[in-house]
Write an enzyme that holds these catalytic residues in place. Structure first.
Site, mmCIF file in Angstrom:
data_model
loop_
_atom_site.group_PDB
_atom_site.id
_atom_site.type_symbol
_atom_site.label_atom_id
_atom_site.label_comp_id
_atom_site.label_asym_id
_atom_site.label_seq_id
_atom_site.Cartn_x
_atom_site.Cartn_y
_atom_site.Cartn_z
ATOM 1 N N ALA A 35 -11.457 -49.203 -68.625
ATOM 2 C CA ALA A 35 -12.858 -48.836 -69.637
ATOM 3 C C ALA A 35 -11.136 -48.361 -70.894
ATOM 4 O O ALA A 35 -11.774 -48.038 -71.952
ATOM 5 C CB ALA A 35 -12.880 -47.013 -68.854
ATOM 6 N N HIS A 37 -9.239 -51.760 -71.503
ATOM 7 C CA HIS A 37 -9.820 -53.325 -72.589
ATOM 8 C C HIS A 37 -11.033 -52.157 -73.437
ATOM 9 O O HIS A 37 -10.807 -52.725 -74.238
ATOM 10 C CB HIS A 37 -9.707 -54.017 -71.401
ATOM 11 C CG HIS A 37 -8.308 -53.526 -70.022
ATOM 12 N ND1 HIS A 37 -7.931 -53.829 -68.822
ATOM 13 C CD2 HIS A 37 -7.526 -54.265 -70.819
ATOM 14 C CE1 HIS A 37 -7.405 -54.155 -67.971
ATOM 15 N NE2 HIS A 37 -6.775 -54.596 -69.480
ATOM 16 N N GLN A 61 5.644 -64.176 -68.646
ATOM 17 C CA GLN A 61 5.193 -62.188 -68.884
ATOM 18 C C GLN A 61 6.501 -61.854 -67.700
ATOM 19 O O GLN A 61 6.917 -60.857 -67.097
ATOM 20 C CB GLN A 61 5.058 -62.197 -69.901
ATOM 21 C CG GLN A 61 3.454 -61.020 -69.448
ATOM 22 C CD GLN A 61 2.459 -61.223 -70.335
ATOM 23 O OE1 GLN A 61 1.438 -61.672 -71.192
ATOM 24 N NE2 GLN A 61 2.127 -59.273 -70.152
ATOM 25 N N LEU A 184 -4.608 -45.186 -67.135
ATOM 26 C CA LEU A 184 -5.954 -46.637 -66.709
ATOM 27 C C LEU A 184 -4.761 -47.989 -66.762
ATOM 28 O O LEU A 184 -4.540 -47.834 -67.578
ATOM 29 C CB LEU A 184 -6.666 -46.610 -67.136
ATOM 30 C CG LEU A 184 -8.223 -45.864 -67.029
ATOM 31 C CD1 LEU A 184 -9.598 -46.768 -67.805
ATOM 32 C CD2 LEU A 184 -8.538 -45.240 -65.376
ATOM 33 N N SER A 185 -4.680 -49.047 -65.339
ATOM 34 C CA SER A 185 -3.578 -50.021 -65.594
ATOM 35 C C SER A 185 -4.316 -50.396 -64.390
ATOM 36 O O SER A 185 -5.480 -49.931 -63.349
ATOM 37 C CB SER A 185 -2.694 -49.426 -65.443
ATOM 38 O OG SER A 185 -2.007 -50.738 -64.378
ATOM 39 N N ARG A 187 -3.011 -52.287 -62.371
ATOM 40 C CA ARG A 187 -2.239 -52.464 -61.030
ATOM 41 C C ARG A 187 -2.637 -51.540 -59.878
ATOM 42 O O ARG A 187 -2.503 -50.674 -59.152
ATOM 43 C CB ARG A 187 -1.320 -52.367 -61.472
ATOM 44 C CG ARG A 187 -0.155 -53.683 -62.559
ATOM 45 C CD ARG A 187 1.216 -53.746 -62.088
ATOM 46 N NE ARG A 187 1.274 -54.501 -62.870
ATOM 47 C CZ ARG A 187 1.024 -55.272 -64.574
ATOM 48 N NH1 ARG A 187 1.499 -54.216 -65.335
ATOM 49 N NH2 ARG A 187 2.192 -56.286 -64.305
#
Ligand code: AMP
Length: 278
Positions: A35, A37, A61, A184-185, A187
């Protein structure tokens, strides 16, 4: 939604749109969309004619090969979410499409490359700027949308835009959280149920700083937050600090806009978060 995998196909698709003066918005991501993104996509839709979302797990990265190897890639699910969010173009290149073998890149990011994430993840922001610059050059977006969740990244991109005098307008969108406060991630998907609940200590420590901000000194706020996280089961703290939002230098007084930032490990997952304080 058009799904485009090569730079050439993307240029061909965009050329007539650019000729008719359409405004392009770019949301760069590494996929495993959530959510957070989608909030960027939603915001971007309000500000452009054609929205391009890129999904590319950018190897340059990642300073930790374990993190790169385990980065989630639920591409079918991502495509469905982007369709539902009315994304216009998904750019989904391969590594070979984005990088030739011998490429060097360096941009002077000043202290931002040496403090906090810059220190803990050497080379990370060189990799981030390298891929974002490639996307900017390819797409030439009018606007680009990034999340406050990665606040230092936003400052890095801002600095690169200023340094190269790019015409792209940077939008920083607020952090989206689960109901209990966890940011939120992508990961988070790698956290076990137990780790997921242990990780809550991270956002709680930030919210406590915000709650106590008027009442306590900066030293006291930092000291208590560090103590809380050091004693939180399952959490291994890397840093928690109160900084100036302008450049992430450590705050020495409460003037101007301040931000509390944190990085911590929960199991084998490294999480970052922040809250603006003023
Ligand atoms: P990533 O796929 O992790 O590289 O993230 C892509 C973009 O989404 C970056 O600009 C992130 O800052 C942003 N983002 C990630 N998590 C969140 C979140 N919880 N809320 C808002 N934006 C986010």
């Amino acid at each position: 939604m058009e799904i485009i995998r090569t730079k050439k196909a993307l240029r061909n698709l965009m050329e007539p749109m650019a000729a008719s003066r359409m405004k392009f918005g770019l949301v760069p991501t590494m996929g495993a969309l959530h959510a957070g993104h989608l909030s960027l996509i939603k915001e971007a839709k309000n500000h452009c004619d054609q929205l391009i979302c890129s999904i590319f797990v950018n190897p340059t990265q990642f300073n930790d090969p374990h993190d790169l190897a385990n980065y989630p890639k639920p591409i079918e699910q991502d495509i469905n979410l982007l369709e539902q969010a009315n994304c216009d173009i998904l750019f989904l290149p391969s590594i070979e499409e984005m990088y030739t073998e011998a490429e060097s890149w360096y941009v002077d990011l000043g202290e931002l490359d040496r403090i906090w994430e810059g220190e803990k993840r050497p080379g990370h922001y060189q990799g981030v700027t390298q891929i974002v610059m490639k996307l900017f050059n390819l797409i030439n977006p009018d606007k680009a949308f990034f999340g406050q969740k990665d606040f230092q990244q936003c400052l890095v991109i801002k600095r690169m835009i200023e340094q190269f005098e790019l015409k792209v307008q940077l939008y920083i969108c607020p952090t989206v959280r689960d109901e209990d406060g966890l940011a939120l991630s992508s990961r988070n998907a790698r956290l076990s149920k137990k780790e997921r609940s242990e990780a809550l200590a991270i956002s709680k420590a930030l919210f406590q700083i915000k709650y106590d901000f008027q009442k306590k000194s900066l030293n006291q706020l930092e000291y208590e937050a560090l103590n809380r996280l050091t004693n939180a089961p399952g959490v291994e703290i890397e840093y928690i600090a109160i900084c100036k939002a302008a450049d992430l230098s450590r705050a020495t007084n409460k003037e101007g806009e301040l931000i509390a930032i944190v990085a911590a490990w929960v199991g084998r997952v490294r999480l970052i978060d922040n809250v603006l304080l003023s």
